[in-house]
Write a protein that holds these residues in place. Sequence first.
Motif, PDB file in Angstrom:
ATOM      1  N   SER A 344      31.238  15.563  43.243  1.00 27.34           N
ATOM      2  CA  SER A 344      30.000  16.309  42.997  1.00 27.34           C
ATOM      3  C   SER A 344      30.142  17.452  41.748  1.00 27.34           C
ATOM      4  CB  SER A 344      29.473  17.109  44.458  1.00 27.34           C
ATOM      5  OG  SER A 344      28.279  17.707  44.126  1.00 27.34           O
ATOM      6  N   GLY A 368      19.900  14.580  38.850  1.00 33.33           N
ATOM      7  CA  GLY A 368      19.766  15.956  39.258  1.00 33.33           C
ATOM      8  C   GLY A 368      19.182  16.707  38.027  1.00 33.33           C
ATOM      9  N   SER A 448      23.005  20.590  40.098  1.00 30.05           N
ATOM     10  CA  SER A 448      22.377  20.133  41.547  1.00 30.05           C
ATOM     11  C   SER A 448      21.406  21.030  42.148  1.00 30.05           C
ATOM     12  CB  SER A 448      23.789  20.404  42.461  1.00 30.05           C
ATOM     13  OG  SER A 448      24.047  22.011  42.570  1.00 30.05           O
ATOM     14  N   TYR A 455      26.945  22.550  43.589  1.00 30.10           N
ATOM     15  CA  TYR A 455      27.468  21.534  43.830  1.00 30.10           C
ATOM     16  C   TYR A 455      28.223  21.123  45.059  1.00 30.10           C
ATOM     17  CZ  TYR A 455      32.094  23.165  42.363  1.00 30.10           C
ATOM     18  OH  TYR A 455      33.409  24.034  42.555  1.00 30.10           O
ATOM     19  N   ARG A 458      25.880  19.866  47.527  1.00 31.30           N
ATOM     20  CA  ARG A 458      25.667  18.511  47.503  1.00 31.30           C
ATOM     21  C   ARG A 458      26.894  17.427  47.764  1.00 31.30           C
ATOM     22  NH1 ARG A 458      23.987  17.254  41.221  1.00 31.30           N
ATOM     23  NH2 ARG A 458      26.038  17.941  40.840  1.00 31.30           N
TER      24      ARG A 458
END
Length: 474
Positions: A344, A368, A448, A455, A458
């Motif tokens: 991520s 994203g 994100s 992140y 995510r």
Amino acid sequence: MGSRQVTFRGQQITVAGLGVSGISAARALAGLGASVTVVDGGDNEGLRARAEELRAEGVAVRLADAETLPEGTELVVTSPGWKPGSPLFAAAAAVGVDVVGDVEIAWRLRGPGAAPWLAVTGTNGKTTTTRMLAAILEAAGLRTAAVGNIGTPIVDLVLGEEKFDVLAVELSSYQLHWAPSLRAHSAAVLNLAPDHLDWHGSMRAYAADKGRVYEGNQVACVYNVADPATEELVRAADVEEGCRAIGFTLGTPAPSQLGVVEGLLVDRAFVADRQKQAQELAEVTDVRPPVPHNIANALAAAALARAYGVEPAAVREGLRAFRPDPHRIEHVADVDSVAYVDDSKATNTHAAEASLASYESIVWIAGGLAKGATFDELVQKAAPRLRGVVLIGADRALIREALARHAPGVPVVDLDRTDTGAMSAAVQEAARLAKSGDTVLMAPACASMDMFTNYNKRGEAFAAAVRELDAASA
């Protein structure tokens, strides 16, 4: 860290930004006898609470106005994210007032005998390399810390009571922009790719700020042989007499380089006869995970440690002891002979390219906020490895269009969703596309914030969805 160079007593200082680094700088400067005013354009409950805490400590705070320079200001200290074109800085320039960052303040506060800095910057890999470097320094028995763009605010560390032999310092392009007098013992630029161009204004300006890390280096300027732009920054730098250019490469190293030979990390830079000798430092399998861009990170960390005089055995021991942070090529689980990997942290195309190059047959979860990025080059390079693609997020159409141009035969699932539950659906679709031996890789190549707070969130959503899948298949 030696006696301090206290130069701020009695000064009228304005601190821009009521975030972590701004609060740290404000408290430190007030503690050193400066008259401090913090300004922030926001005005909400959280900011008001922080403001009250600072006011109780004698710091003035002005909310909902980040454009007007407080009267009498002699120095502006900015948080890293504030853009150079901000009206506050224009007002400061108009009256001849300097603008610096917290890293510059920390550097000025160092006293005689202070710990030297080994500095790391680059578009991707900074945090991993800095933490690898700190692990190697610790293995050598040195008192150290990983600081700067990670961990403890660097001003707090410099003013603290703990003594250090050497510091591993991660520096962003923002921080380097605002740190004109920084002079490191040795420094590395890991790579350069377009990023934060909205802040810097151009790739040239971004690269120039990264290159500041080499200015005044004493022992070694470490660069990436595979990225000629990093070597150009070394050539342009004004360094101390005798400072050397040290390259790192995933291939066989030339003299004055570190590289890889038959599964070994080797040093042909810090040896007695670099024309004929190579010193073994570690095995590739000592690097976790042993994927190409992470091996490059390890070589850069080793080069900085060797520049500081660390013995080879400590390089091996430090790399073995190092554990990567979450969401950086993190293996989550194997489900039905398919590996699920969370990267991520790959929030831009350069990071995603490195991640995609690490596996042979991939079902890619991507998408994203694109932050102005284009995806043609990334997709072109990755196309031979792609088994399938699952797209999520606000700007997924940009990736879908690049796939149509450069990988038209690859199956694509376009999830028209930006809710947080979309990750579970994405993992299920990826599992449907994957075959035994494949890797489902979540390396979004995008920020994100369209779907998640950051992140980390995510990555956690991806890991949770994989665990659900694993439980359902048991």
